[in-house]
Scaffold this motif. Structure first.
Motif, PDB file in Angstrom:
ATOM      1  N   MET A 117       0.832  -1.210   0.000  1.00 17.35           N
ATOM      2  CA  MET A 117       0.000   0.000   0.000  1.00 17.35           C
ATOM      3  C   MET A 117       0.867   1.261   0.000  1.00 17.35           C
ATOM      4  SD  MET A 117      -3.101  -0.317  -0.596  1.00 17.35           S
ATOM      5  CE  MET A 117      -3.684   1.338  -0.209  1.00 17.35           C
ATOM      6  N   ALA A 118       2.055   1.187   0.588  1.00 18.58           N
ATOM      7  CA  ALA A 118       2.964   2.344   0.523  1.00 18.58           C
ATOM      8  C   ALA A 118       3.372   2.572  -0.931  1.00 18.58           C
ATOM      9  CB  ALA A 118       4.188   2.110   1.405  1.00 18.58           C
ATOM     10  N   ARG A 119       3.664   1.495  -1.668  1.00 18.98           N
ATOM     11  CA  ARG A 119       3.989   1.634  -3.102  1.00 18.98           C
ATOM     12  C   ARG A 119       2.829   2.309  -3.828  1.00 18.98           C
ATOM     13  NH1 ARG A 119       6.044  -4.379  -4.923  1.00 18.98           N
ATOM     14  NH2 ARG A 119       7.518  -4.714  -3.228  1.00 18.98           N
ATOM     15  N   THR A 120       1.604   1.853  -3.497  1.00 19.55           N
ATOM     16  CA  THR A 120       0.394   2.357  -4.149  1.00 19.55           C
ATOM     17  C   THR A 120       0.228   3.862  -3.933  1.00 19.55           C
ATOM     18  OG1 THR A 120      -0.677   0.218  -3.766  1.00 19.55           O
ATOM     19  CG2 THR A 120      -2.145   2.095  -4.134  1.00 19.55           C
ATOM     20  N   LEU A 121       0.364   4.285  -2.690  1.00 18.69           N
ATOM     21  CA  LEU A 121       0.124   5.703  -2.370  1.00 18.69           C
ATOM     22  C   LEU A 121       1.286   6.562  -2.855  1.00 18.69           C
ATOM     23  CD1 LEU A 121      -1.340   5.294   1.256  1.00 18.69           C
ATOM     24  CD2 LEU A 121      -2.570   5.380  -0.919  1.00 18.69           C
ATOM     25  N   ALA A 122       2.519   6.025  -2.771  1.00 20.33           N
ATOM     26  CA  ALA A 122       3.691   6.796  -3.217  1.00 20.33           C
ATOM     27  C   ALA A 122       3.632   7.018  -4.724  1.00 20.33           C
ATOM     28  CB  ALA A 122       4.975   6.066  -2.831  1.00 20.33           C
ATOM     29  N   ALA A 123       3.098   6.033  -5.463  1.00 14.07           N
ATOM     30  CA  ALA A 123       3.042   6.163  -6.932  1.00 14.07           C
ATOM     31  C   ALA A 123       2.199   7.362  -7.349  1.00 14.07           C
ATOM     32  CB  ALA A 123       2.473   4.884  -7.542  1.00 14.07           C
ATOM     33  N   GLY A 124       1.298   7.804  -6.489  1.00 12.91           N
ATOM     34  CA  GLY A 124       0.509   9.004  -6.761  1.00 12.91           C
ATOM     35  C   GLY A 124       1.109  10.230  -6.100  1.00 12.91           C
ATOM     36  N   GLY A 125       2.344  10.112  -5.643  1.00  9.06           N
ATOM     37  CA  GLY A 125       3.051  11.287  -5.110  1.00  9.06           C
ATOM     38  C   GLY A 125       2.908  11.495  -3.607  1.00  9.06           C
ATOM     39  N   THR A 126       2.291  10.544  -2.893  1.00  9.08           N
ATOM     40  CA  THR A 126       2.110  10.716  -1.443  1.00  9.08           C
ATOM     41  C   THR A 126       3.457  10.623  -0.720  1.00  9.08           C
ATOM     42  OG1 THR A 126      -0.014   9.607  -1.708  1.00  9.08           O
ATOM     43  CG2 THR A 126       0.789   9.869   0.549  1.00  9.08           C
ATOM     44  N   THR A 127       3.683  11.542   0.222  1.00  8.93           N
ATOM     45  CA  THR A 127       4.914  11.510   1.032  1.00  8.93           C
ATOM     46  C   THR A 127       4.530  11.683   2.500  1.00  8.93           C
ATOM     47  OG1 THR A 127       5.222  13.898   1.057  1.00  8.93           O
ATOM     48  CG2 THR A 127       6.178  12.713  -0.818  1.00  8.93           C
ATOM     49  N   SER A 128       5.553  11.677   3.371  1.00  9.08           N
ATOM     50  CA  SER A 128       5.275  11.821   4.802  1.00  9.08           C
ATOM     51  C   SER A 128       4.732  13.210   5.130  1.00  9.08           C
ATOM     52  CB  SER A 128       6.532  11.521   5.619  1.00  9.08           C
ATOM     53  OG  SER A 128       7.564  12.390   5.215  1.00  9.08           O
ATOM     54  N   SER A 129       4.779  14.140   4.185  1.00 11.28           N
ATOM     55  CA  SER A 129       4.210  15.472   4.448  1.00 11.28           C
ATOM     56  C   SER A 129       2.697  15.509   4.233  1.00 11.28           C
ATOM     57  CB  SER A 129       4.832  16.519   3.517  1.00 11.28           C
ATOM     58  OG  SER A 129       6.211  16.448   3.597  1.00 11.28           O
ATOM     59  N   ASP A 130       2.135  14.447   3.671  1.00 20.51           N
ATOM     60  CA  ASP A 130       0.692  14.462   3.393  1.00 20.51           C
ATOM     61  C   ASP A 130      -0.154  14.242   4.643  1.00 20.51           C
ATOM     62  OD1 ASP A 130      -0.241  14.758   0.542  1.00 20.51           O
ATOM     63  OD2 ASP A 130       1.451  13.394   0.265  1.00 20.51           O
ATOM     64  N   ILE A 131      -1.314  14.883   4.621  1.00 20.08           N
ATOM     65  CA  ILE A 131      -2.335  14.602   5.641  1.00 20.08           C
ATOM     66  C   ILE A 131      -3.368  13.733   4.935  1.00 20.08           C
ATOM     67  CG2 ILE A 131      -4.036  15.587   7.220  1.00 20.08           C
ATOM     68  CD1 ILE A 131      -2.273  18.052   7.404  1.00 20.08           C
ATOM     69  N   PHE A 132      -3.421  12.474   5.355  1.00 24.35           N
ATOM     70  CA  PHE A 132      -4.111  11.438   4.587  1.00 24.35           C
ATOM     71  C   PHE A 132      -5.476  11.115   5.190  1.00 24.35           C
ATOM     72  CE2 PHE A 132      -4.903   7.040   3.324  1.00 24.35           C
ATOM     73  CZ  PHE A 132      -4.659   7.118   1.959  1.00 24.35           C
ATOM     74  N   HIS A 133      -6.519  11.478   4.460  1.00 24.63           N
ATOM     75  CA  HIS A 133      -7.899  11.284   4.913  1.00 24.63           C
ATOM     76  C   HIS A 133      -8.357   9.901   4.453  1.00 24.63           C
ATOM     77  CE1 HIS A 133     -11.985  13.166   5.710  1.00 24.63           C
ATOM     78  NE2 HIS A 133     -12.343  12.170   4.939  1.00 24.63           N
ATOM     79  N   CYS A 134      -8.494   8.976   5.401  1.00 29.09           N
ATOM     80  CA  CYS A 134      -8.840   7.601   5.017  1.00 29.09           C
ATOM     81  C   CYS A 134     -10.334   7.390   5.196  1.00 29.09           C
ATOM     82  CB  CYS A 134      -8.046   6.601   5.848  1.00 29.09           C
ATOM     83  SG  CYS A 134      -8.345   4.923   5.300  1.00 29.09           S
ATOM     84  N   SER A 135     -11.018   7.388   4.083  1.00 30.39           N
ATOM     85  CA  SER A 135     -12.470   7.356   4.120  1.00 30.39           C
ATOM     86  C   SER A 135     -13.040   6.030   3.615  1.00 30.39           C
ATOM     87  CB  SER A 135     -12.954   8.548   3.297  1.00 30.39           C
ATOM     88  OG  SER A 135     -14.302   8.697   3.348  1.00 30.39           O
ATOM     89  N   TYR A 136     -12.218   4.989   3.574  1.00 27.97           N
ATOM     90  CA  TYR A 136     -12.764   3.644   3.354  1.00 27.97           C
ATOM     91  C   TYR A 136     -13.246   3.131   4.706  1.00 27.97           C
ATOM     92  CZ  TYR A 136     -10.819   3.067  -1.350  1.00 27.97           C
ATOM     93  OH  TYR A 136     -10.556   3.182  -2.677  1.00 27.97           O
ATOM     94  N   GLY A 137     -14.187   2.172   4.658  1.00 26.61           N
ATOM     95  CA  GLY A 137     -14.701   1.615   5.898  1.00 26.61           C
ATOM     96  C   GLY A 137     -13.618   0.871   6.681  1.00 26.61           C
TER      97      GLY A 137
END
Ligand code: DLL
Length: 436
Positions: A117-137
């Motif tokens: 999942m880190a690969r998945t989110l990083a591929a869209g440019g996500t880094t440790s500076s992001d504030i990640f809103h997790c809205s899946y159940g």
């Protein structure tokens, strides 16, 4: 283009290197499963197979297929390959067999989940500076915790919102300054629509990337979401039986979903003959877990329809890519002999300005003839009381459907906001024919 590999070695490995790694991992997971899961051992014995027969990745074709009925027959824990004392988490999803598909994870499995999942989110440019809103159940559904583990592995500020209460979600997105989000595409659309209704100034929303999946969605739906919100969307694919989200992900090139094939080995087979099909040809996706300990599954028939390519992507990743899954064999409707996927209807409707992206299909049988009705919710401003305008639009949509699908449909136009909105997976079809 953003490349942002999370694990460059795995994501850009040479094809020969990948096949050798897959072969070693396959041999070891087959041994582990054979030794610890009596039901699987029996399946291999029935074919006269022993773990020693599996030495390289090509040998996978010797192995039997596994499907949802194997999970139902061994419900709930019969396919676990380690003692319960080593299982640290359980997830489940409901299936058509009437029994939940239950999955057990060891601590090591959870680490793999965080990695893919880190690969998945990083591929869209996500880094440790992001504030990640997790809205899946959160809960037995794998979306919430899977995305959560990926976000934590990267080191984002994770906001574990879960589903529900859209107004509160929007307040959190605004007040907490969330920069990345994950949810189903239909829920993303609903958030966009609610923001419009609340007349929120888009500059107050800092979301820049959205990781959307858990249900099929079209390119047209992507365009619609990106027109409404100033963010870039990435398709993410997975299924509980493999791990949850994290099986395949889009990179910034957005031309197919990269399979984390060092952990999940993909095959595409003809669903009737079960023979592999060539790259570029659509068929049923079959996956094998190569590293899972808790509940490995080999040659699992997903029922999802896609094709695959092994060409290197322009992002530099060598990981094989599957096309956007266009639906499931069990979601495909056969209406008057024609194969229809709900996603085809969605593509057509999103090209009609007066139609909103909300629709519902009802299939029935009157005498010997199938009826096919598409309920289309209109956008604001359409003169729904003017009979001639309604008839004209019905005709136009009907013609577009017929030309795209090769079959006519009755088009019913509904006022804006009349179809139900969902927080999880959207339901688009009611088949009243009782054909199963
Ligand atoms: O939906 C896992 C997931 C959660 C994936 C969050 C992505 C994001 P299940 O509930 O077991 O697991 O449903 C799996 O959903 O076999 C597909 O039919 C469908 N599906 C999942 N992602 C996509 C996608 C999760 N991106 C089933 N496009 C799968 C099309 C998808 N279909």
């Amino acid at each position: 283009m953003v490349t942002n590999y999370w694990n460059k070695k795995a994501e850009t490995m040479s094809r020969e290197g990948m096949r050798a790694l897959q072969g070693n991992r396959l041999a070891s997971v087959v041994r582990h499963t054979y030794n610890n899961v009596p039901a699987y051992r029996k399946k291999m014995e029935n074919l006269g197979l022993e773990p020693g027969d599996i030495r390289c990745i090509e040998d996978i074709s010797k192995l039997p297929f596994v499907d949802k009925y194997d999970l139902a027959d061994n419900y709930p824990y019969g396919l676990f390959a380690v003692p319960m004392s080593e299982i640290v988490e359980i997830h489940a999803s409901s299936g058509t067999t009437g029994k939940q598909k239950v999955l057990g994870y060891t601590r090591h499995d959870l680490e793999i989940w965080g990695e893919v999942m880190a690969r998945t989110l990083a591929a869209g440019g996500t880094t440790s500076s992001d504030i990640f809103h997790c809205s899946y159940g959160y809960g037995l559904f794998t979306g919430g915790l899977g995305a959560h583990y990926g976000s934590q592995t990267i080191g984002c500020t994770t906001v574990p919102v879960g589903t529900g209460n859209t107004n509160r979600q929007i307040q959190i997105i605004r007040d907490f300054g969330c920069t990345a989000i994950c949810c189903t595409p239909s829920y993303m659309l609903y958030i966009a629509e609610t923001l419009e209704q609340m007349k929120v100034d888009p500059s107050e929303v800092k979301l820049r990337r959205a990781f959307l999946g858990a249900e099929p969605w079209t390119i047209e739906m992507r365009d619609d979401i990106e027109r409404r919100l100033p963010l870039r969307t990435y398709d993410i694919y997975g299924l509980t039986e493999m791990i949850g989200p994290g099986v395949a992900f889009e990179c910034d090139a957005r031309c197919g979903l990269h399979v984390n094939e060092d952990h999940f080995y993909p095959e595409i087979v003809d669903p009737d003959t079960l023979k592999p099909v060539e790259d570029g040809i659509y068929g049923e996706l079959v996956f094998s877990t190569l590293t899972k300990e808790g509940m490995p599954l080999l040659r699992y028939r997903t029922r999802d329809i896609a094709s695959i390519t092994h060409e290197t992507c322009e992002c530099g990743r060598t990981l094989a890519r599957i096309t956007k899954p266009k639906g499931r064999t069990d979601d495909m409707l056969i209406i008057r002999g024609v194969n229809v996927f709900p996603s085809q209807v969605e593509s057509v409707l999103l090209g009609v300005t007066e139609a909103s992206p909300y629709y519902f299909i009802i299939v029935d049988r009157v005498g010997a003839r199938d009826t096919f009705e598409i309920q289309v919710e209109l956008t604001e401003g359409f003169p729904i009381d003017e009979v001639r305008a309604v008839e004209k639009l019905q005709k136009r949509i009907g013609a577009a459907i017929e030309s795209a699908l090769g079959i006519g449909a009755t088009i019913r136009l509904l006022p804006p906001h009349s179809l139900p909105r969902v927080e999880g997976k959207a339901r688009h079809v009611e088949d009243r024919r009782n054909l199963k």
